[in-house]
Scaffold this motif. Sequence first.
Motif, PDB file in Angstrom:
ATOM      1  N   PHE A  95       2.140   3.150  -5.455  1.00  0.00           N
ATOM      2  CA  PHE A  95       0.990   3.146  -4.674  1.00  0.00           C
ATOM      3  C   PHE A  95       0.489   1.956  -5.641  1.00  0.00           C
ATOM      4  O   PHE A  95       0.939   1.314  -6.572  1.00  0.00           O
ATOM      5  N   ILE A  96      -0.805   1.299  -5.229  1.00  0.00           N
ATOM      6  CA  ILE A  96      -1.700   0.417  -5.810  1.00  0.00           C
ATOM      7  C   ILE A  96      -3.079   0.972  -6.144  1.00  0.00           C
ATOM      8  O   ILE A  96      -3.525   2.146  -5.866  1.00  0.00           O
ATOM      9  N   ASP A  97      -3.991   0.122  -6.747  1.00  0.00           N
ATOM     10  CA  ASP A  97      -5.249   0.509  -7.088  1.00  0.00           C
ATOM     11  C   ASP A  97      -6.037   1.109  -5.869  1.00  0.00           C
ATOM     12  O   ASP A  97      -6.932   1.846  -5.983  1.00  0.00           O
ATOM     13  N   ALA A  98      -5.551   0.158  -4.596  1.00  0.00           N
ATOM     14  CA  ALA A  98      -6.625   0.719  -3.454  1.00  0.00           C
ATOM     15  C   ALA A  98      -6.228   1.836  -3.239  1.00  0.00           C
ATOM     16  O   ALA A  98      -7.188   2.791  -2.640  1.00  0.00           O
ATOM     17  N   ASP A  99      -5.219   2.475  -3.265  1.00  0.00           N
ATOM     18  CA  ASP A  99      -4.662   4.020  -3.078  1.00  0.00           C
ATOM     19  C   ASP A  99      -5.576   4.905  -3.776  1.00  0.00           C
ATOM     20  O   ASP A  99      -6.070   5.868  -3.213  1.00  0.00           O
ATOM     21  N   ILE A 100      -5.470   4.532  -5.244  1.00  0.00           N
ATOM     22  CA  ILE A 100      -6.476   5.404  -5.944  1.00  0.00           C
ATOM     23  C   ILE A 100      -7.956   5.433  -5.707  1.00  0.00           C
ATOM     24  O   ILE A 100      -8.591   6.422  -5.714  1.00  0.00           O
ATOM     25  N   ASN A 101      -8.502   4.146  -5.494  1.00  0.00           N
ATOM     26  CA  ASN A 101      -9.891   4.015  -5.126  1.00  0.00           C
ATOM     27  C   ASN A 101     -10.015   4.837  -3.962  1.00  0.00           C
ATOM     28  O   ASN A 101     -11.275   5.507  -3.623  1.00  0.00           O
ATOM     29  N   ALA A 102      -9.296   4.868  -2.710  1.00  0.00           N
ATOM     30  CA  ALA A 102      -9.650   5.624  -1.439  1.00  0.00           C
ATOM     31  C   ALA A 102      -9.476   6.857  -1.764  1.00  0.00           C
ATOM     32  O   ALA A 102     -10.213   7.881  -1.339  1.00  0.00           O
ATOM     33  N   PHE A 103      -8.482   7.275  -2.687  1.00  0.00           N
ATOM     34  CA  PHE A 103      -8.420   8.694  -3.060  1.00  0.00           C
ATOM     35  C   PHE A 103      -9.784   9.518  -3.643  1.00  0.00           C
ATOM     36  O   PHE A 103     -10.251  10.533  -3.478  1.00  0.00           O
ATOM     37  N   TYR A 121       0.770  -1.234  -0.061  1.00  0.00           N
ATOM     38  CA  TYR A 121      -0.006   0.047  -0.037  1.00  0.00           C
ATOM     39  C   TYR A 121       0.845   1.273   0.059  1.00  0.00           C
ATOM     40  O   TYR A 121       1.843   1.300   0.609  1.00  0.00           O
ATOM     41  N   GLY A 122       0.421   2.179  -0.860  1.00  0.00           N
ATOM     42  CA  GLY A 122       1.215   3.568  -0.611  1.00  0.00           C
ATOM     43  C   GLY A 122       0.933   4.281   0.494  1.00  0.00           C
ATOM     44  O   GLY A 122       1.748   5.288   0.992  1.00  0.00           O
ATOM     45  N   ALA A 123      -0.222   4.174   1.350  1.00  0.00           N
ATOM     46  CA  ALA A 123      -0.312   4.946   2.433  1.00  0.00           C
ATOM     47  C   ALA A 123      -1.345   4.153   3.590  1.00  0.00           C
ATOM     48  O   ALA A 123      -1.917   3.294   3.109  1.00  0.00           O
ATOM     49  N   THR A 124      -0.999   4.297   4.763  1.00  0.00           N
ATOM     50  CA  THR A 124      -1.701   3.713   5.612  1.00  0.00           C
ATOM     51  C   THR A 124      -3.165   4.514   5.761  1.00  0.00           C
ATOM     52  O   THR A 124      -4.139   3.693   6.090  1.00  0.00           O
TER      53      THR A 124
END
Length: 331
Positions: free
Chosen positions: A175-183, A134-137
């Motif tokens: 980063f991964i897709d989860a970071d983009i989705n959360a953003f 993950y790119g960020a907690t």
Amino acid sequence: MAIPKLIDEKAQTLLSLLHKDQRWLIVINADPDSMGSALALKAILSRKVHDIGIGHVNEINRPDNLAMIRYLRVPTRRLIPNLIAQYDRFALVDSQPHHHPELVKLDYSIVIDHHPLSAEKPVHAPLTDIRPKYGATCTMLTEYLQRLKIRPPKLLASALVYGIKADTQSFQRKFIDADINAFKYLSKYADHTLITRIVRSEYHLEWMRYFSRAFYNLRRIGSGLTAHLGKVQSPDILVVVADFFMRVHSISWDAVSGVFGGTLVVIFRGDGMRKDMGKFAASHFGDMGSAGGHKGAARAEVPMGALDGKDPEMFVLKKLSRGKTASVQRI
């Protein structure tokens, strides 16, 4: 945004640890990602326990961090014994106990982080959720909020957006897709005017003299740059200078060092393609202090007493060049 099955299991574990009579302290090494994550965990715990506080182990001097605390109302306090004594449960976000001498002193029930795991220093807690991809907690905590059906209010969403933005360097770092989705999800609720104010608060005027010192002491080692700033008011200036030098063409990594209090601090930055800066920091300084981090960003802290009177600038140069100081070029 689909929530992975792992989050469902972790969320249930988290809820099982909570009781209405508990007093929780969320511990951080304060930066945008950790502060956003702490606010999110606080929002989750606030529905289940008696009291929640946030405590930070580091000095907070960077203008953007201070602006984040001010505009997004982050209620963090310096971690001191009197604060610790007020709580009976401890959570750690965006860090692991071995990352800082003060962190290792507490017994954690929750550890949520995205930094790489260390085989030599495993993390043990009833809830341990560490995902280095993950790119960020803040992304991880956003998934917890969604799984628990907690819609983030404006200030919390803004803190989480800024945490993701900061730790991924606006998606220029790993980063991964989860970071983009959360953003994308959080952006619907965030106050982007406040975030812009925080982003523009980067430098203290009095820091300019450190840039002058950095240019004077600048050295090149292969495709890397290093500079020693001597005694600094805050390690945050080392971070700012290290980030600045990564903008230099043909430079793939840098290491900026300084002495804060009784500790030699070295900040590492990399382009994420060649050297793994976390492993680089650990291999060069891990035997004398705490050292580690990501592929593109890392940190080492060595007690000055461990240098046995050696000049800290020469000590760093010899470590970085593996003793081959003839390969070090003055700029």
